[in-house]
Each structure stands twice: as C-alpha cells, then as structure tokens.
Write a protein that holds these residues in place. Structure first.
Motif, PDB file in Angstrom:
ATOM      1  N   LEU A  25      41.850  20.592  85.919  1.00  0.00           N
ATOM      2  CA  LEU A  25      41.756  22.026  86.185  1.00  0.00           C
ATOM      3  C   LEU A  25      40.424  22.411  86.815  1.00  0.00           C
ATOM      4  O   LEU A  25      40.012  23.570  86.732  1.00  0.00           O
ATOM      5  CB  LEU A  25      41.972  22.807  84.885  1.00  0.00           C
ATOM      6  N   ILE A  26      39.756  21.472  87.458  1.00  0.00           N
ATOM      7  CA  ILE A  26      38.422  21.713  88.011  1.00  0.00           C
ATOM      8  C   ILE A  26      38.411  22.917  88.951  1.00  0.00           C
ATOM      9  O   ILE A  26      37.410  23.626  89.043  1.00  0.00           O
ATOM     10  CB  ILE A  26      37.851  20.444  88.696  1.00  0.00           C
ATOM     11  N   ASP A  27      39.514  23.199  89.628  1.00  0.00           N
ATOM     12  CA  ASP A  27      39.561  24.306  90.579  1.00  0.00           C
ATOM     13  C   ASP A  27      40.109  25.603  89.990  1.00  0.00           C
ATOM     14  O   ASP A  27      40.245  26.601  90.705  1.00  0.00           O
ATOM     15  CB  ASP A  27      40.397  23.905  91.801  1.00  0.00           C
ATOM     16  N   LEU A  28      40.415  25.604  88.687  1.00  0.00           N
ATOM     17  CA  LEU A  28      40.957  26.805  88.045  1.00  0.00           C
ATOM     18  C   LEU A  28      39.920  27.920  88.039  1.00  0.00           C
ATOM     19  O   LEU A  28      38.747  27.695  87.739  1.00  0.00           O
ATOM     20  CB  LEU A  28      41.383  26.471  86.604  1.00  0.00           C
ATOM     21  N   LYS A  29      40.389  29.131  88.362  1.00  0.00           N
ATOM     22  CA  LYS A  29      39.494  30.291  88.411  1.00  0.00           C
ATOM     23  C   LYS A  29      40.031  31.378  87.494  1.00  0.00           C
ATOM     24  O   LYS A  29      41.240  31.485  87.278  1.00  0.00           O
ATOM     25  CB  LYS A  29      39.386  30.820  89.834  1.00  0.00           C
ATOM     26  N   VAL A  60      39.197  23.344  72.931  1.00  0.00           N
ATOM     27  CA  VAL A  60      39.642  22.654  74.134  1.00  0.00           C
ATOM     28  C   VAL A  60      38.640  21.542  74.408  1.00  0.00           C
ATOM     29  O   VAL A  60      37.461  21.674  74.097  1.00  0.00           O
ATOM     30  CB  VAL A  60      39.772  23.580  75.369  1.00  0.00           C
ATOM     31  N   VAL A  61      39.123  20.449  74.958  1.00  0.00           N
ATOM     32  CA  VAL A  61      38.250  19.335  75.324  1.00  0.00           C
ATOM     33  C   VAL A  61      38.568  18.974  76.772  1.00  0.00           C
ATOM     34  O   VAL A  61      39.732  18.765  77.122  1.00  0.00           O
ATOM     35  CB  VAL A  61      38.463  18.103  74.420  1.00  0.00           C
ATOM     36  N   TYR A  62      37.517  18.943  77.579  1.00  0.00           N
ATOM     37  CA  TYR A  62      37.641  18.561  78.985  1.00  0.00           C
ATOM     38  C   TYR A  62      36.862  17.283  79.225  1.00  0.00           C
ATOM     39  O   TYR A  62      35.778  17.102  78.658  1.00  0.00           O
ATOM     40  CB  TYR A  62      37.037  19.633  79.905  1.00  0.00           C
ATOM     41  N   GLY A  63      37.374  16.432  80.099  1.00  0.00           N
ATOM     42  CA  GLY A  63      36.580  15.347  80.630  1.00  0.00           C
ATOM     43  C   GLY A  63      35.590  15.961  81.615  1.00  0.00           C
ATOM     44  O   GLY A  63      35.822  17.060  82.130  1.00  0.00           O
ATOM     45  N   LEU A  64      34.506  15.271  81.893  1.00  0.00           N
ATOM     46  CA  LEU A  64      33.509  15.821  82.808  1.00  0.00           C
ATOM     47  C   LEU A  64      33.995  15.868  84.255  1.00  0.00           C
ATOM     48  O   LEU A  64      33.287  16.363  85.132  1.00  0.00           O
ATOM     49  CB  LEU A  64      32.194  15.058  82.687  1.00  0.00           C
ATOM     50  N   ASP A  65      35.227  15.402  84.483  1.00  0.00           N
ATOM     51  CA  ASP A  65      35.842  15.539  85.810  1.00  0.00           C
ATOM     52  C   ASP A  65      36.767  16.756  85.873  1.00  0.00           C
ATOM     53  O   ASP A  65      37.357  17.039  86.902  1.00  0.00           O
ATOM     54  CB  ASP A  65      36.626  14.279  86.169  1.00  0.00           C
ATOM     55  N   GLY A  66      36.906  17.487  84.753  1.00  0.00           N
ATOM     56  CA  GLY A  66      37.757  18.677  84.702  1.00  0.00           C
ATOM     57  C   GLY A  66      39.140  18.444  84.147  1.00  0.00           C
ATOM     58  O   GLY A  66      39.953  19.367  84.071  1.00  0.00           O
ATOM     59  N   THR A  67      39.440  17.221  83.702  1.00  0.00           N
ATOM     60  CA  THR A  67      40.752  16.912  83.135  1.00  0.00           C
ATOM     61  C   THR A  67      40.802  17.334  81.669  1.00  0.00           C
ATOM     62  O   THR A  67      39.903  17.014  80.896  1.00  0.00           O
ATOM     63  CB  THR A  67      41.061  15.410  83.254  1.00  0.00           C
ATOM     64  N   ILE A  99      40.352  35.584  86.511  1.00  0.00           N
ATOM     65  CA  ILE A  99      40.874  36.710  87.279  1.00  0.00           C
ATOM     66  C   ILE A  99      39.865  37.253  88.286  1.00  0.00           C
ATOM     67  O   ILE A  99      40.231  37.840  89.303  1.00  0.00           O
ATOM     68  CB  ILE A  99      41.395  37.823  86.336  1.00  0.00           C
ATOM     69  N   ASP A 100      38.571  37.035  88.032  1.00  0.00           N
ATOM     70  CA  ASP A 100      37.518  37.492  88.942  1.00  0.00           C
ATOM     71  C   ASP A 100      37.156  36.443  89.995  1.00  0.00           C
ATOM     72  O   ASP A 100      36.230  36.654  90.777  1.00  0.00           O
ATOM     73  CB  ASP A 100      36.264  37.873  88.155  1.00  0.00           C
ATOM     74  N   GLY A 101      37.863  35.318  89.983  1.00  0.00           N
ATOM     75  CA  GLY A 101      37.583  34.273  90.953  1.00  0.00           C
ATOM     76  C   GLY A 101      36.498  33.299  90.531  1.00  0.00           C
ATOM     77  O   GLY A 101      36.074  32.454  91.319  1.00  0.00           O
ATOM     78  N   LYS A 102      36.070  33.373  89.280  1.00  0.00           N
ATOM     79  CA  LYS A 102      35.027  32.478  88.773  1.00  0.00           C
ATOM     80  C   LYS A 102      35.637  31.106  88.475  1.00  0.00           C
ATOM     81  O   LYS A 102      36.567  31.008  87.668  1.00  0.00           O
ATOM     82  CB  LYS A 102      34.410  33.058  87.511  1.00  0.00           C
ATOM     83  N   PRO A 103      35.117  30.031  89.079  1.00  0.00           N
ATOM     84  CA  PRO A 103      35.627  28.683  88.797  1.00  0.00           C
ATOM     85  C   PRO A 103      35.056  28.177  87.467  1.00  0.00           C
ATOM     86  O   PRO A 103      34.167  27.347  87.415  1.00  0.00           O
ATOM     87  CB  PRO A 103      35.120  27.870  89.991  1.00  0.00           C
ATOM     88  N   PHE A 104      35.613  28.679  86.367  1.00  0.00           N
ATOM     89  CA  PHE A 104      35.009  28.460  85.056  1.00  0.00           C
ATOM     90  C   PHE A 104      35.072  27.023  84.566  1.00  0.00           C
ATOM     91  O   PHE A 104      34.172  26.584  83.844  1.00  0.00           O
ATOM     92  CB  PHE A 104      35.575  29.432  84.006  1.00  0.00           C
ATOM     93  N   VAL A 105      36.086  26.266  84.935  1.00  0.00           N
ATOM     94  CA  VAL A 105      36.140  24.866  84.503  1.00  0.00           C
ATOM     95  C   VAL A 105      35.064  24.071  85.235  1.00  0.00           C
ATOM     96  O   VAL A 105      34.330  23.292  84.622  1.00  0.00           O
ATOM     97  CB  VAL A 105      37.538  24.254  84.717  1.00  0.00           C
ATOM     98  N   LYS A 106      34.946  24.282  86.530  1.00  0.00           N
ATOM     99  CA  LYS A 106      33.904  23.599  87.304  1.00  0.00           C
ATOM    100  C   LYS A 106      32.524  23.951  86.762  1.00  0.00           C
ATOM    101  O   LYS A 106      31.686  23.073  86.556  1.00  0.00           O
ATOM    102  CB  LYS A 106      33.996  23.991  88.783  1.00  0.00           C
ATOM    103  N   GLU A 107      32.303  25.237  86.502  1.00  0.00           N
ATOM    104  CA  GLU A 107      31.020  25.674  85.937  1.00  0.00           C
ATOM    105  C   GLU A 107      30.771  25.016  84.583  1.00  0.00           C
ATOM    106  O   GLU A 107      29.666  24.553  84.296  1.00  0.00           O
ATOM    107  CB  GLU A 107      31.008  27.196  85.796  1.00  0.00           C
TER     108      GLU A 107
END
Length: 155
Positions: free
Chosen positions: A95-99, A73-80, A101-109
C-alpha cells in the motif's frame, strides 16, 4: 473551616480530573492506550514470533489487539501489510502509494519515518471502524527490524 475543606476538596477533584486519561468524546481510545497496545504487540512479536502475533492482531476477537476503535497494523518497510486489525483484505498488499482523502501518501510517509526513527506519531485521515466515517487520526508507531508496528487513535 468548612470553606477551606470545600476548597481543598474541589481542588483535589479538579486535579484528579486533569490527571485522568482523556478519551475521545465517543469513548474511543487515547494516546496512552495506543502506545501501550503497540508496545504489547512489539513485545509479543519478539517473544512469540511474527506469525503467531500477526494472527492475533488479525483476530478481531482478540482483546489484546482490539479495543474500541484501537487496533494494530504492521507494515513491512516496503509498504506491504503484514497484519491489519481492521481489514484482513489488506494483508499481503503493498500500500506504499495509498493516500488519505487529502492526498497524503500516509503509508509512504510512515515507512520513511520508520526508517529514520525508532518511534513516532503520524497524523492523517482514515475511516474509523466504529463510526464508519473518515476522521483525523494519529498513529503511534515503533520500528521493529524490517517492520513498523502501529496503533492509532481518532481525534
């Protein structure tokens, strides 16, 4: 003498087993596989360009970027999402706000980690494309300019 050679042979076999790459119990990819695929993706982006490489990452028949449960997978540094080897519907979405199942915002992280270091491992939970179950996953990522290229393994 037979006892000594038997002991040496057993020790050699044990050493070889320890040195062999460990795959998940279901035959999934391992950490070395993920690192190698990410490095291959980064090299290809640098050499052949992003557009051509992203198309190859998205193409599920391309064995360079699809191996068992491992894909890039390749993400832009803005989460796109720039490219997604398992779900083409995600391409172009932020997908910057995607979490998980445990609520971890993994894309943002992930993008925050990419802004701070050139490569890293990240843990979260995600759906395994082979089993269709949510499983713990470790993602190896490398920053490349304004993107982060990642490939993960299921534990």
């Amino acid at each position: 003498m037979k006892t000594v050679s038997g002991v040496v042979g057993a020790a050699l076999c044990a050493a070889l087993v320890v040195m062999m790459p460990a795959h998940a119990a279901d035959g999934g990819a391992n950490k070395d596989d993920a690192i190698a695929m990410v490095k291959k993706g980064v090299t290809q982006i640098k050499g052949q360009g992003a557009d051509k490489t992203y198309a190859a990452i998205i193409d599920k028949d391309n064995k360079d970027f699809h191996d068992r449960d491992l894909y890039l997978v390749v993400y832009g540094l803005d989460g796109t999402v720039k490219a997604h080897g398992a779900n083409t519907k995600m391409v172009g979405k932020n997908l910057i706000d995607l979490k998980d199942i445990d609520g971890k915002p993994f894309v943002k992280e992930r993008v925050e980690m990419a802004q701070k270091q050139p490569s890293f491992w990240q843990d979260y939970k995600f759906t395994n494309p082979e089993t269709k179950k949510i499983e713990p996953k470790s993602m190896y990522c490398e920053r490349l300019e304004q993107t982060v290229v990642c490939g993960g393994i299921y534990k």
